[in-house]
Scaffold this active site. Structure first.
Site, PDB file in Angstrom:
ATOM      1  N   THR A  35       0.825  -1.210   0.000  1.00  0.00           N
ATOM      2  CA  THR A  35       0.000   0.000   0.000  1.00  0.00           C
ATOM      3  C   THR A  35       0.857   1.257   0.000  1.00  0.00           C
ATOM      4  O   THR A  35       0.470   2.282  -0.572  1.00  0.00           O
ATOM      5  CB  THR A  35      -0.954   0.032   1.207  1.00  0.00           C
ATOM      6  OG1 THR A  35      -0.191  -0.072   2.414  1.00  0.00           O
ATOM      7  CG2 THR A  35      -1.945  -1.109   1.150  1.00  0.00           C
ATOM      8  N   ARG A  43      -8.558  -5.759   2.633  1.00  0.00           N
ATOM      9  CA  ARG A  43      -9.514  -5.677   3.730  1.00  0.00           C
ATOM     10  C   ARG A  43      -9.328  -4.446   4.610  1.00  0.00           C
ATOM     11  O   ARG A  43      -9.907  -4.359   5.673  1.00  0.00           O
ATOM     12  CB  ARG A  43      -9.442  -6.955   4.584  1.00  0.00           C
ATOM     13  CG  ARG A  43      -9.873  -8.191   3.814  1.00  0.00           C
ATOM     14  CD  ARG A  43     -10.001  -9.406   4.703  1.00  0.00           C
ATOM     15  NE  ARG A  43     -10.400 -10.575   3.948  1.00  0.00           N
ATOM     16  CZ  ARG A  43     -11.653 -10.877   3.640  1.00  0.00           C
ATOM     17  NH1 ARG A  43     -12.637 -10.095   4.013  1.00  0.00           N
ATOM     18  NH2 ARG A  43     -11.930 -11.969   2.946  1.00  0.00           N
ATOM     19  N   GLN A  92       1.617 -13.484  -0.615  1.00  0.00           N
ATOM     20  CA  GLN A  92       0.294 -13.605  -1.236  1.00  0.00           C
ATOM     21  C   GLN A  92       0.150 -12.626  -2.399  1.00  0.00           C
ATOM     22  O   GLN A  92      -0.876 -12.616  -3.067  1.00  0.00           O
ATOM     23  CB  GLN A  92      -0.791 -13.299  -0.204  1.00  0.00           C
ATOM     24  CG  GLN A  92      -0.857 -14.271   0.965  1.00  0.00           C
ATOM     25  CD  GLN A  92      -1.834 -13.792   2.021  1.00  0.00           C
ATOM     26  OE1 GLN A  92      -1.597 -12.812   2.702  1.00  0.00           O
ATOM     27  NE2 GLN A  92      -2.950 -14.493   2.171  1.00  0.00           N
ATOM     28  N   HIS A 112       0.062 -16.753  -4.933  1.00  0.00           N
ATOM     29  CA  HIS A 112      -1.057 -16.375  -5.804  1.00  0.00           C
ATOM     30  C   HIS A 112      -0.595 -15.962  -7.193  1.00  0.00           C
ATOM     31  O   HIS A 112      -1.353 -15.370  -7.958  1.00  0.00           O
ATOM     32  CB  HIS A 112      -1.874 -15.252  -5.144  1.00  0.00           C
ATOM     33  CG  HIS A 112      -2.527 -15.684  -3.869  1.00  0.00           C
ATOM     34  ND1 HIS A 112      -2.934 -14.811  -2.890  1.00  0.00           N
ATOM     35  CD2 HIS A 112      -2.840 -16.923  -3.406  1.00  0.00           C
ATOM     36  CE1 HIS A 112      -3.472 -15.477  -1.889  1.00  0.00           C
ATOM     37  NE2 HIS A 112      -3.417 -16.763  -2.173  1.00  0.00           N
ATOM     38  N   CYS A 123       4.384 -28.488 -16.508  1.00  0.00           N
ATOM     39  CA  CYS A 123       5.451 -28.685 -15.512  1.00  0.00           C
ATOM     40  C   CYS A 123       5.461 -27.644 -14.401  1.00  0.00           C
ATOM     41  O   CYS A 123       6.184 -27.795 -13.414  1.00  0.00           O
ATOM     42  CB  CYS A 123       6.816 -28.706 -16.201  1.00  0.00           C
ATOM     43  SG  CYS A 123       7.386 -27.091 -16.798  1.00  0.00           S
ATOM     44  N   SER A 177      -3.969  -9.907   6.486  1.00  0.00           N
ATOM     45  CA  SER A 177      -5.060 -10.106   7.444  1.00  0.00           C
ATOM     46  C   SER A 177      -5.181 -11.569   7.863  1.00  0.00           C
ATOM     47  O   SER A 177      -5.954 -11.894   8.768  1.00  0.00           O
ATOM     48  CB  SER A 177      -6.389  -9.630   6.838  1.00  0.00           C
ATOM     49  OG  SER A 177      -6.650 -10.319   5.617  1.00  0.00           O
ATOM     50  N   ASN A 201       0.680  -5.498  11.061  1.00  0.00           N
ATOM     51  CA  ASN A 201      -0.486  -5.286  10.205  1.00  0.00           C
ATOM     52  C   ASN A 201      -1.428  -4.310  10.887  1.00  0.00           C
ATOM     53  O   ASN A 201      -1.710  -4.456  12.077  1.00  0.00           O
ATOM     54  CB  ASN A 201      -1.214  -6.612   9.941  1.00  0.00           C
ATOM     55  CG  ASN A 201      -2.255  -6.497   8.844  1.00  0.00           C
ATOM     56  OD1 ASN A 201      -1.930  -6.215   7.696  1.00  0.00           O
ATOM     57  ND2 ASN A 201      -3.512  -6.701   9.190  1.00  0.00           N
TER      58      ASN A 201
END
Length: 238
Positions: A35, A43, A92, A112, A123, A177, A201
């Site tokens: 951020t 969130r 993530q 992700h 593969c 989160s 966090n």
């Protein structure tokens, strides 16, 4: 120094000491670390999912994906790598900022995916989108590497993440989160193996009551200062 400042200073000193003593440091990052580079989180008060749940449109990005640069939080993790303290980094995020900041690919699991890479369906290898390839060296089809909801996470990255989490003696969560599984299962694995859990966090997480050290402050206020103190403990003086 106010009481609040003194409390933060003491917690940063504790984190630096734990980083110094750690033999197997694993860092876990979520959208919150980016951020400060101008990217939205998910969130937070104005996050992507928060706005979606309120029926609000997504806010336009402050900068284009190509122009987004790593911030002080990313660079502090690179310093941990360069000091020989970082054993593994689990992320993530799909924004490519860890690799752009200088993290070595072999120390990073991108659970992700990555917007700049394609993944082989056969593969699992990844290649840069910029290469313009449609087929992997193995002959498999190349497709986007970013994981959508409901899709399985990349097998190798997931396996390595669990393995390193179980080996860790210090597990530091930065900007997540911790509600999206199976990624959020990593700190639980670390705790079961006896690791100290540190969470940096601004929002609450389901693991707050299990954390040995908790920071609600901005990542840029905490991590760079902790690494600077770690360097002093290691004998590096600026």
């Amino acid at each position: 120094m106010t009481t609040t400042d003194k409390d933060l200073d003491q917690r940063i000193q504790t984190l630096a000491q734990w980083l110094y003593e750690s033999k197997y440091l694993v860092v876990f990052t979520g959208a919150g670390i980016s951020t400060e580079s101008g990217l939205p989180d998910f969130r937070g008060p104005d996050g992507l999912w928060t706005r979606r749940d309120k029926g609000l449109p997504l806010k336009p990005m402050q900068v284009s994906w190509e122009d987004v640069q790593p911030n002080a939080g990313h660079l502090a993790i690179v310093e941990l790598q360069n000091l020989g303290k970082l054993k593994f980094l689990i992320s993530q995020n799909v924004d490519n900022l860890h690799l752009k900041s200088g993290i070595r690919a072999e120390l990073l699991a991108e659970l992700h995916g990555n917007i700049t890479k394609l993944r082989c369906r056969r593969c699992g290898a990844t290649v840069n989108r910029s290469e313009g390839l449609t087929r992997c060296k193995c002959g498999g089809e190349l497709t986007k590497s970013v994981v959508d909801f409901g899709e399985p996470l990349p097998e190798k990255d997931l396996r390595l993440s669990f393995e390193h989490s179980r080996k860790s003696d210090l597990f530091v969560v930065v900007g997540s989160s911790l509600v999206v599984t199976p990624a959020a299962d990593m700190p639980r694995e670390a705790l079961l193996s006896g690791a100290k859990l540190v969470i940096i966090n601004q929002g609450q997480t389901p693991f707050d009551h299990l954390a040995s050290l908790r920071f609600h402050e901005r990542i840029g206020e905490v991590l760079p200062r902790a690494v600077k103190r770690l360097k002093r403990l290691m004998g590096f003086f600026e």
